[in-house]
Design a protein around this motif. Structure first.
Motif, mmCIF file in Angstrom:
data_model
loop_
_atom_site.group_PDB
_atom_site.id
_atom_site.type_symbol
_atom_site.label_atom_id
_atom_site.label_comp_id
_atom_site.label_asym_id
_atom_site.label_seq_id
_atom_site.Cartn_x
_atom_site.Cartn_y
_atom_site.Cartn_z
ATOM 1 N N LEU A 87 0.815 -1.204 0.000
ATOM 2 C CA LEU A 87 0.000 0.000 0.000
ATOM 3 C C LEU A 87 0.852 1.259 0.000
ATOM 4 O O LEU A 87 0.385 2.329 -0.410
ATOM 5 C CB LEU A 87 -0.939 0.005 1.216
ATOM 6 N N ASP A 173 -5.687 -2.578 7.124
ATOM 7 C CA ASP A 173 -4.756 -2.050 6.129
ATOM 8 C C ASP A 173 -3.475 -1.545 6.780
ATOM 9 O O ASP A 173 -2.413 -1.545 6.152
ATOM 10 C CB ASP A 173 -5.414 -0.914 5.330
ATOM 11 N N SER A 179 -1.964 -5.624 -0.563
ATOM 12 C CA SER A 179 -3.217 -6.100 -1.146
ATOM 13 C C SER A 179 -3.455 -7.553 -0.782
ATOM 14 O O SER A 179 -2.538 -8.378 -0.836
ATOM 15 C CB SER A 179 -3.174 -5.950 -2.672
ATOM 16 N N ALA A 184 -10.075 -7.405 -0.049
ATOM 17 C CA ALA A 184 -10.783 -6.912 -1.233
ATOM 18 C C ALA A 184 -12.217 -7.416 -1.259
ATOM 19 O O ALA A 184 -13.151 -6.671 -1.584
ATOM 20 C CB ALA A 184 -10.040 -7.334 -2.498
ATOM 21 N N LYS A 187 -14.237 -5.478 1.176
ATOM 22 C CA LYS A 187 -14.508 -4.125 0.694
ATOM 23 C C LYS A 187 -15.691 -4.119 -0.275
ATOM 24 O O LYS A 187 -16.522 -3.206 -0.246
ATOM 25 C CB LYS A 187 -13.268 -3.549 0.029
ATOM 26 N N ARG A 232 -15.009 4.501 -3.424
ATOM 27 C CA ARG A 232 -13.607 4.221 -3.097
ATOM 28 C C ARG A 232 -13.385 2.743 -2.800
ATOM 29 O O ARG A 232 -12.378 2.162 -3.221
ATOM 30 C CB ARG A 232 -13.179 5.070 -1.886
ATOM 31 N N GLU A 235 -13.309 0.748 -6.024
ATOM 32 C CA GLU A 235 -12.106 1.011 -6.825
ATOM 33 C C GLU A 235 -10.863 0.374 -6.201
ATOM 34 O O GLU A 235 -10.048 -0.220 -6.911
ATOM 35 C CB GLU A 235 -11.922 2.512 -6.982
ATOM 36 N N THR A 236 -10.717 0.480 -4.888
ATOM 37 C CA THR A 236 -9.543 -0.126 -4.259
ATOM 38 C C THR A 236 -9.609 -1.647 -4.314
ATOM 39 O O THR A 236 -8.590 -2.309 -4.519
ATOM 40 C CB THR A 236 -9.411 0.341 -2.797
ATOM 41 N N ARG A 239 -8.586 -2.746 -7.824
ATOM 42 C CA ARG A 239 -7.128 -2.704 -8.013
ATOM 43 C C ARG A 239 -6.451 -3.877 -7.311
ATOM 44 O O ARG A 239 -5.516 -4.477 -7.848
ATOM 45 C CB ARG A 239 -6.572 -1.376 -7.495
ATOM 46 N N ASP A 240 -6.926 -4.196 -6.105
ATOM 47 C CA ASP A 240 -6.329 -5.319 -5.375
ATOM 48 C C ASP A 240 -6.470 -6.618 -6.161
ATOM 49 O O ASP A 240 -5.505 -7.382 -6.296
ATOM 50 C CB ASP A 240 -6.992 -5.470 -4.007
#
Length: 320
Positions: A87, A173, A179, A184, A187, A232, A235-236, A239-240
């Motif tokens: 991160l 985190d 990641s 993920a 989330k 958010r 999106e995070t 990406r993970d």
């Protein structure tokens, strides 16, 4: 130049490098016993060293900052690529590390992690996380994972359950600053719960004269923050999954798109109307400062409310 990567005395200082070197040496020796006519062809010790360099150059860590994935489509098929998953990124002169174990092992206490690595590779783990042996942190990680699971299982989701899940994920985190699929997945489920709260708030606003019991707050600031948090989180998490799975993440990202698209539309509309500084619009605005007559279709009150969010296994089951 390649041979220079295997610095002198590495086997004595690094047990993992020594084990890999010995395994390669024994393999070459077995080959030469079966094919003795090749023994004088080349300097085989260089072959052992080069093989060991490429096998051990990126070492295991229980707090990895990178992850491998393999190209299964396109050219060149089978090529292995490395993604940064820390991160905080990788600092200059910081060693690049990956995890050679299943992700669930990284969630275990130090003793279990070392035992599992010893069973697999024959050596205990000597990464910074294992050397520190912070039992309090390991216990805290297990506690936070349990709290996240309990909060996300609350049906229907509430302000308190989603807030607690967000707090736990933020702390995870910090304790596991890289990641992970586990985080993920959580989330995405949390973003789904926040989306349901947004939809219920819109329904309540449209049915205020009915004197119903309020399920969730209706103030614009809370709804706006929920929208931003949900966007958010999607999106995070995306990406993970992409960093960890590479091309294998595509089926998961396609499933996530159905939940993310309405949130993204809402966010675009919020940005649009935020830019218009017109006090006369305040009386007609709905949650998050968006006029109710212009809410995207996914949030119209006459549409059926979403049911319970799918379990992790259902939502993230990979295509066979």
């Amino acid at each position: 130049e390649v041979l220079g990567l295997w610095r002198e005395g590495l086997e004595a200082s690094d047990p993992m490098a020594k084990a890999i070197y010995e395994a390669n040496r024994q393999g070459i020796e077995a080959f030469l016993q079966d094919h003795p006519h090749f023994r004088q062809s080349i300097y085989w010790n260089h072959v052992i060293l080069v093989s060991s360099i490429f096998c051990s150059h990126i070492r295991h860590s229980c707090k990895p900052n990178a992850a491998w994935f393999t190209l299964r489509k396109g050219f060149p098929r089978g090529k292995r690529m490395l993604h940064v998953i820390s991160l905080d990124g990788i600092q200059r002169r910081e060693e690049i590390t990956v995890s050679h174990m299943e992700e669930q092992v990284l969630l275990q206490p130090q003793a279990r992690r070392r035992l599992q690595l010893a069973k697999t590779f024959g050596l205990p783990c000597h990464c910074d996380r294992c050397v520190a042996n912070d039992e309090e942190t390991d216990e805290r990680i297990r506690y936070l994972l349990a709290k996240v699971s309990t909060s996300l299982a609350t049906q229907p989701p509430t302000d308190s359950s989603t807030s607690l899940a967000q707090e736990c994920l933020r702390e995870l985190d910090q304790l596991l600053p890289f990641s992970m699929q586990t985080k993920a997945k959580a989330k995405v489920l949390l973003a789904t719960a926040l989306g349901e709260l947004l939809q219920r708030a819109a329904w309540q606003q449209d049915n205020r004269p009915a004197n119903i019991v309020l399920w969730t707050g209706l103030d614009p600031e809370s709804q706006e923050q929920r929208l931003k948090d949900s966007k958010r989180l999607y999106e995070t998490a995306g990406r993970d999954f992409e960093y960890l799975l590479g091309q294998d993440a595509l089926p998961i990202l396609e499933r996530m798109e159905s939940g993310y698209a309405p949130v993204q539309d809402q966010h675009k509309m919020l940005t649009k109307y935020r830019d218009k500084d017109d006090p006369e619009k305040e009386s007609s605005e709905g949650f998050a400062g968006i006029p109710f007559e212009q809410k995207p279709q996914g949030y119209e009150p006459h549409l059926p409310r979403p049911g319970m969010p799918p379990t992790w296994e259902e939502l993230f089951k990979r295509n066979k």
